[in-house]
Design a protein around this motif. Structure first.
Motif, PDB file in Angstrom:
ATOM      1  N   VAL A  84       0.825  -1.209   0.000  1.00 61.29           N
ATOM      2  CA  VAL A  84       0.000   0.000   0.000  1.00 61.29           C
ATOM      3  C   VAL A  84       0.864   1.266   0.000  1.00 61.29           C
ATOM      4  N   GLU A  85       0.514   2.198  -0.861  1.00 64.40           N
ATOM      5  CA  GLU A  85       1.092   3.552  -0.905  1.00 64.40           C
ATOM      6  C   GLU A  85       2.623   3.565  -0.909  1.00 64.40           C
ATOM      7  N   TRP A  86       3.197   2.811  -1.827  1.00 58.99           N
ATOM      8  CA  TRP A  86       4.655   2.718  -1.842  1.00 58.99           C
ATOM      9  C   TRP A  86       5.332   4.012  -2.300  1.00 58.99           C
ATOM     10  N   CYS A  87       4.562   4.959  -2.830  1.00 51.97           N
ATOM     11  CA  CYS A  87       5.129   6.253  -3.242  1.00 51.97           C
ATOM     12  C   CYS A  87       4.883   7.357  -2.215  1.00 51.97           C
ATOM     13  N   TRP A  88       4.434   6.999  -1.018  1.00 55.24           N
ATOM     14  CA  TRP A  88       4.045   8.033  -0.052  1.00 55.24           C
ATOM     15  C   TRP A  88       5.211   8.928   0.358  1.00 55.24           C
ATOM     16  N   ASN A  89       6.423   8.464   0.200  1.00 48.60           N
ATOM     17  CA  ASN A  89       7.570   9.313   0.552  1.00 48.60           C
ATOM     18  C   ASN A  89       7.756  10.464  -0.437  1.00 48.60           C
ATOM     19  N   THR A  90       6.994  10.452  -1.527  1.00 52.35           N
ATOM     20  CA  THR A  90       7.077  11.556  -2.486  1.00 52.35           C
ATOM     21  C   THR A  90       6.116  12.691  -2.134  1.00 52.35           C
ATOM     22  N   MET A  91       5.308  12.484  -1.096  1.00 56.50           N
ATOM     23  CA  MET A  91       4.417  13.556  -0.647  1.00 56.50           C
ATOM     24  C   MET A  91       5.244  14.725  -0.110  1.00 56.50           C
ATOM     25  N   LYS A  92       4.783  15.926  -0.355  1.00 55.24           N
ATOM     26  CA  LYS A  92       5.505  17.120   0.076  1.00 55.24           C
ATOM     27  C   LYS A  92       5.288  17.363   1.566  1.00 55.24           C
ATOM     28  N   PRO A  93       6.359  17.320   2.376  1.00 57.42           N
ATOM     29  CA  PRO A  93       6.199  17.562   3.817  1.00 57.42           C
ATOM     30  C   PRO A  93       5.811  19.010   4.100  1.00 57.42           C
ATOM     31  N   MET A  94       5.275  19.233   5.283  1.00 55.71           N
ATOM     32  CA  MET A  94       4.922  20.586   5.700  1.00 55.71           C
ATOM     33  C   MET A  94       5.957  21.180   6.654  1.00 55.71           C
TER      34      MET A  94
END
Length: 326
Positions: A84-94
């Motif tokens: 599940v969601e293996w690309c979640w580390n590409t989300m832009k942090p705040m």
């Protein structure tokens, strides 16, 4: 009969209107109108950022099916779902500068040497699950927070919905705000800080999960000890290291402690309506520590994963407070 909670667009609209009506009764028309306009302007900025945070770009990616390489993650029973969601580390942090800001040390090498950290840790999980006490079972079940446990009955399969790890900690935030008598401003701040601890925590954790792509206990036990063994809790469909629930619990506990105190005792009723359970904690950190060990009791994480994850979350929580203040 299960009491299923479904949040439709109509119900959300109705709730929104009831909130507006509550404020409208207490404010003059000019103040009310200005407030609505300001809220709308803030919402537009948030939606603009959300459109560029990486979520849409992460949709439609190829499935993550793991590897048959010894020591690496592969889909787990009972349904062997893809990661599940293996690309979640590409989300832009705040808050973080990058998803790898709190990159932990690598997990212990996979080894069949009975004296190795991996083998000893695997044996510990296996042995604990063979003789769980009622208290250990209760702790594991209480913090399971798996939002989609797949149940099987004959030829029928269905998803049993429960509260999520993030939802559980937002519930604790609500309890603390109410119990402490926090005003609207402090309550809003508590929600914002907790949400940041959760959002950044999952990004940080998922960055490592799919970097190390480490084998889950159920896979290792099935391959090495007992092909029919299943852990007390159902293993979520993503790699072992680090533990999402442990990371976000530790980070949330740090920010909540900074706002409400290190020894803020509370009765956690967040899960009461979902699984009929509640527990008392003498502090947020005590609750977070129980989360970590619950993953070992549940048979879904090794102890070294739980410990490293807690440390990762604490570093993140402290970073959020240092950067934003309390």
């Amino acid at each position: 009969t299960r009491d299923v909670k479904v949040f439709s667009v109509d119900s959300l609209t109705s709730y929104e209107q009831s909130v507006y009506a509550n404020f409208k009764d207490k404010l003059d028309e000019t103040t009310y109108s200005r407030s609505i306009a300001f809220g709308d302007s803030v919402a537009k900025v948030i939606l603009q950022r959300a459109g560029k945070d990486g979520y849409f770009a992460s949709r439609g990616k190829a499935k993550y099916l793991g590897s048959n390489t010894p020591g690496k993650w592969k889909p787990t029973p009972p349904d062997y779902l893809d990661g599940v969601e293996w690309c979640w580390n590409t989300m832009k942090p705040m808050v973080m500068d990058s998803s790898s800001l709190f990159k932990p040390s690598p997990p212990p090498p996979y080894s069949l040497d009975t004296k190795s950290i991996f083998y000893k840790s695997l044996t510990e999980v296996y042995n604990i699950n063979k003789s769980l006490t009622n208290e250990q079972k209760e702790i594991a079940r209480y913090w399971d927070d798996n939002p989609f446990v797949i149940e099987h009955s004959g030829h029928m399969m269905f998803g049993n919905k429960k509260i999520t790890p993030a939802g559980h900690w937002m519930g604790i935030c609500a309890i603390a705000s109410k119990l402490s008598g926090a005003d609207e401003v402090k309550t809003a701040k508590a929600y914002a800080y907790t949400a940041l601890a959760l959002y950044e925590g999952f990004i940080s954790c998922w960055d490592e999960k799919y970097r190390s792509s480490y084998i889950r206990p159920v896979t290792a036990v099935n391959e090495l000890f007992d092909p029919a063994w299943l852990p007390w809790l159902q293993t979520p469909p993503f790699p072992e290291y680090t533990s999402g629930h442990s990371v976000i619990s530790a980070s949330s506990a740090i920010v909540l402690s900074s706002l409400f105190g290190e020894n803020f005792a509370f009765q956690d009723t967040s899960d009461l309506k979902y699984i009929g359970m509640q527990r008392h904690f003498n502090s947020f950190n005590e609750a977070a520590a129980e989360v970590s060990v619950s993953r070992v009791y549940g048979g879904i994480h090794y102890r070294f994963t739980a410990d490293t994850s807690a440390a990762q979350g604490k570093k993140l929580g402290s970073y959020i407070i240092a950067k934003l203040g309390n």
